[in-house]
Design an enzyme around this catalytic site. Structure first.
Site, PDB file in Angstrom:
ATOM      1  N   SER A 120       1.433  -1.919  -2.508  1.00 38.08           N
ATOM      2  CA  SER A 120       0.638  -2.385  -3.637  1.00 38.08           C
ATOM      3  C   SER A 120      -0.213  -3.589  -3.289  1.00 38.08           C
ATOM      4  O   SER A 120      -1.031  -4.027  -4.102  1.00 38.08           O
ATOM      5  CB  SER A 120       1.564  -2.757  -4.805  1.00 38.08           C
ATOM      6  OG  SER A 120       2.447  -3.803  -4.419  1.00 38.08           O
ATOM      7  N   HIS A 141      -1.507   4.730  -3.463  1.00 34.88           N
ATOM      8  CA  HIS A 141      -0.774   3.754  -4.275  1.00 34.88           C
ATOM      9  C   HIS A 141      -0.454   4.322  -5.651  1.00 34.88           C
ATOM     10  O   HIS A 141      -1.334   4.470  -6.493  1.00 34.88           O
ATOM     11  CB  HIS A 141      -1.599   2.464  -4.415  1.00 34.88           C
ATOM     12  CG  HIS A 141      -0.933   1.416  -5.245  1.00 34.88           C
ATOM     13  ND1 HIS A 141      -1.632   0.572  -6.064  1.00 34.88           N
ATOM     14  CD2 HIS A 141       0.384   1.101  -5.389  1.00 34.88           C
ATOM     15  CE1 HIS A 141      -0.780  -0.231  -6.676  1.00 34.88           C
ATOM     16  NE2 HIS A 141       0.444   0.069  -6.287  1.00 34.88           N
ATOM     17  N   GLU A 153      -4.072   5.440  -6.755  1.00 37.09           N
ATOM     18  CA  GLU A 153      -5.216   4.879  -6.035  1.00 37.09           C
ATOM     19  C   GLU A 153      -5.212   5.415  -4.603  1.00 37.09           C
ATOM     20  O   GLU A 153      -4.202   5.314  -3.903  1.00 37.09           O
ATOM     21  CB  GLU A 153      -5.136   3.352  -6.002  1.00 37.09           C
ATOM     22  CG  GLU A 153      -5.280   2.693  -7.366  1.00 37.09           C
ATOM     23  CD  GLU A 153      -5.171   1.182  -7.293  1.00 37.09           C
ATOM     24  OE1 GLU A 153      -5.912   0.507  -7.998  1.00 37.09           O
ATOM     25  OE2 GLU A 153      -4.318   0.678  -6.524  1.00 37.09           O
ATOM     26  N   ASN A 191      -4.547  -3.914  -9.507  1.00 31.54           N
ATOM     27  CA  ASN A 191      -4.002  -5.264  -9.403  1.00 31.54           C
ATOM     28  C   ASN A 191      -5.102  -6.313  -9.440  1.00 31.54           C
ATOM     29  O   ASN A 191      -4.886  -7.431  -9.928  1.00 31.54           O
ATOM     30  CB  ASN A 191      -3.171  -5.419  -8.127  1.00 31.54           C
ATOM     31  CG  ASN A 191      -1.752  -4.936  -8.311  1.00 31.54           C
ATOM     32  OD1 ASN A 191      -1.204  -5.000  -9.408  1.00 31.54           O
ATOM     33  ND2 ASN A 191      -1.146  -4.438  -7.251  1.00 31.54           N
TER      34      ASN A 191
END
Length: 495
Positions: A120, A141, A153, A191
Site C-alpha cells: 500500500s 493494490h 489499483e 492513499n
C-alpha cells in the site's frame, strides 16, 4: 497475454486470504503460500468457511461456493508456485523482505509469469530493482476487506511493459474488482487522494474552529459523506493513517496541501489508535457518549432578520424557515451566506455591523443541518435567536468559530483541489480518480464530480479566498482547476 488461469498468492494474512477468495470466486485456480504452512492451512479453512457462510446468507449458490473452494490449493513450498501465470505478494510492509521474496520467485516461476505486489505504500520500482525481469513486475493494490471492496489499483512502475499492465487490469476484472491504472508514486492514488479530507479536518480542529464531532456531523449531514474525517481515522487506526500521511507528505516534497498537524501525532504517541485501542479522536469505552455536534439554546426564536446584502438563495432559505426579511433597523440580526470568506471579511466587504452579522453555509444541504458562524465580538443573543429559529425536529444547527469557508466548503474544496492536482500530474485519469475515491473511500462523489456538483467556479472562489485570507499555499488552486473553472469547462476535460 491470455487470461490468467493459475494464480499464486504469497502471504496468508487478511489481505492474502481476501485476494485468494476473490480469485477463487472468479474461476481462477489459486495456490496459497505462506512461510508458515500452518498459517496457510488455517487460512484455507477460513476462506472456505466464509464462502459457505455466503451460501447460508443466500448470497452465493452452494455449487458455486464448493467449486470455488475446490480451486484453492495450499502450497507447501515456494517452488510449488512454478505453474503460476501470475503471483500476487501480500506480506509484511518491509522492502527488504519483499525484495527477497521477489528474487526467490524469479528463480521459481516461468519467464513470462507476472509478479505483483499488494503493497500500500512501498514504491513498486524499488521492489523491482532487485529483480532481473522488471518489465513483468507491477503493483496490484487491493483494499481491506478485499471481498467487499471493489477497487484494485494497478500500479505501473516505469519499467513495466504495456502487456503486464493490460493483463493485470484484466486479472482484476476476472477477480470481480474494478481496476484503475495508477502511476508508481507515494501512496498511489487512494492513499494520496484521501489525505485531503482527513488533514483538512485536523486543520479545522487545530484552529479551534470546530470539534471532531461537529466536523463529522457537517460532512455527513450537509455533504453526504458516510463518515466524517475523524470517525474514518478512528476506524482505519491512527497507527495506520498517521504514518501514511507522513509518508505521502514526504514523498511529495512536503506539499502543504497534504500536511497533517500535531494533534494527529499526539494521538499516535499516546497509543490512542481509535476503535482498536478503545479511544482515538473519540472514546469507545462501554457507556461512553460522543459530545453532541448540535447547538442548543433557550433563546426565543427570531421572527425577523435583515440581509447583509442581496442574496436570492439566502432569502429563499430564510423564508422557508419561517423568518421574515425586513429592512435593517439597527437591531435585528444581519444574515449572510459567504463563499470562501469568514464572517469578519464578510462584514468588512458588505459594511455590515459585525456584532449583528450571522453567517450561514448554504453550499451544502441544509435540510438536516445548517452551519452558523459569527465574527469576534458578535452579539450572541442575536445569534442564538437565529439558531433557535432554524432548529426544528428534522434540522439541527452547528455553531462554529469564525472560519473562511466554514467547515464543508473548506473540506470539499481541499478534496477537489487535490484531485485536480492528481489529474494535473498524470497520476491517474480524471474518471479513474473519481471512481477510485468513490469505491476505495466510499466518498459520495469523487473529487471531479464533487467539484462539478458544487460548481468549479465556486470551488475556485473558495480556494482563492482561503489562500488570500490565510496566506497559505495549502489552499493554492491547481492550474487544472483554475483553467477549467475560468473557461467554464468540466473538471474532467483532458489537457
Amino acid at each position: 497475454m491470455s487470461a490468467v488461469t493459475v494464480l499464486g498468492v504469497v502471504g496468508a494474512g487478511a489481505m492474502g486470504q481476501g485476494i485468494a477468495q476473490v480469485a477463487m470466486a472468479g474461476g481462477i485456480r489459486t495456490l496459497l503460500y505462506d512461510v508458515s504452512s500452518e498459517a496457510a492451512e488455517t487460512a484455507a479453512a477460513s476462506i472456505a468457511g466464509r464462502l459457505r457462510r455466503l451460501v447460508e446468507k443466500n448470497k452465493m449458490e452452494s455449487a458455486e461456493a464448493e467449486a470455488a473452494i475446490a480451486r484453492l490449493t495450499v502450497a507447501t513450498t515456494l517452488e510449488d508456485l512454478a505453474p503460476c501465470e501470475a503471483v500476487v505478494e501480500a506480506i509484511v510492509e518491509n522492502i527488504d523482505v519483499k525484495r527477497r521474496v521477489f528474487r526467490d520467485l524469479e528463480a521459481v516461476v516461468s519467464p513470462d509469469c507476472l509478479l505483483a505486489s499488494n503493497t500500500s505504500s512501498i514504491p513498486i520500482a524499488s521492489i523491482a530493482s532487485a529483480c532481473e525481469h522488471r518489465g513483468r513486475i507491477a503493483g496490484l493494490h487491493f483494499f481491506n476487506p478485499v471481498p467487499l471492496m471493489r477497487l484494485v489499483e494497478v500500479i505501473r512502475p516505469v519499467e513495466a511493459t504495456d502487456a503486464t499492465i493490460v493483463t493485470l487490469i484484466d486479472l482484476g476484472r476476472q477477480m470481480g474488482r474494478t481496476p484503475v491504472e495508477v502511476k508508481d508514486s507515494p501512496g498511489f492514488l487512494v492513499n494520496m487522494g484521501g489525505r485531503a479530507m482527513t488533514t483538512e479536518g485536523i486543520r479545522i480542529l487545530h484552529e479551534s474552529v470546530a470539534t471532531p464531532e461537529q466536523v463529522d456531523a457537517v460532512m455527513r449531514d450537509c455533504y453526504g459523506f458516510r463518515m466524517g474525517p475523524f470517525e474514518l481515522m478512528d476506524l482505519t487506526g491512527i497507527d495506520v493513517n498517521y504514518p501514511v500521511s507522513v509518508f505521502v507528505w514526504e514523498g511529495y516534497g512536503n506539499d502543504p496541501r497534504i500536511t497533517t498537524y500535531p494533534e494527529h501525532r499526539a494521538l499516535l504517541d499516546a497509543g490512542l489508535y481509535g476503535r482498536k485501542s478503545g479511544r482515538g479522536w473519540f472514546d469507545y469505552a462501554e457507556g461512553a457518549q460522543k459530545p453532541s455536534p448540535d447547538f442548543t439554546t433557550d433563546a426565543a426564536p427570531a421572527k425577523t432578520v435583515a440581509l447583509a446584502e442581496p442574496n436570492p438563495v439566502l432569502e429563499s432559505f430564510v423564508a422557508a424557515a419561517g423568518l421574515t426579511v425586513v429592512p435593517d433597523d439597527g437591531t435585528v440580526a444581519l444574515l449572510a451566506a459567504p463563499v470562501g470568506l469568514d464572517a469578519t471579511s464578510t462584514a468588512l466587504r458588505t459594511g455590515a455591523d459585525s456584532r449583528r452579522l450571522v453567517c450561514l453555509d448554504l453550499i451544502g444541504r441544509t435540510d438536516r443541518r445548517v452551519v452558523m458562524m459569527t465574527a469576534p465580538g458578535a452579539d450572541h443573543a442575536l445569534r442564538d435567536a437565529v439558531a433557535a429559529a432554524l432548529t426544528s425536529e428534522t434540522r439541527a444547527v452547528t455553531v462554529i468559530k469564525d472560519s473562511p469557508g466554514f467547515i464543508g466548503q473548506r473540506v470539499t474544496a481541499a478534496i477537489c483541489n487535490l484531485g485536480c492536482s492528481i489529474a494535473e500530474t498524470g497520476l491517474a485519469a480524471p474518471e479513474d480518480i473519481d471512481m477510485a475515491l468513490e469505491l476505495g473511500l466510499n466518498y459520495p462523489a469523487g473529487p471531479m464530480r464533487l467539484g462539478e456538483q458544487v460548481g468549479a467556479g465556486t470551488m475556485l472562489t473558495i480556494l482563492t479566498a482561503l489562500q488570500s485570507l490565510t496566506g497559505e499555499d495549502r489552499y493554492r488552486p491547481t492550474m487544472w482547476l483554475s483553467r477549467r473553472a475560468r473557461l467554464g469547462l468540466p473538471l474532467k476535460t483532458a489537457a
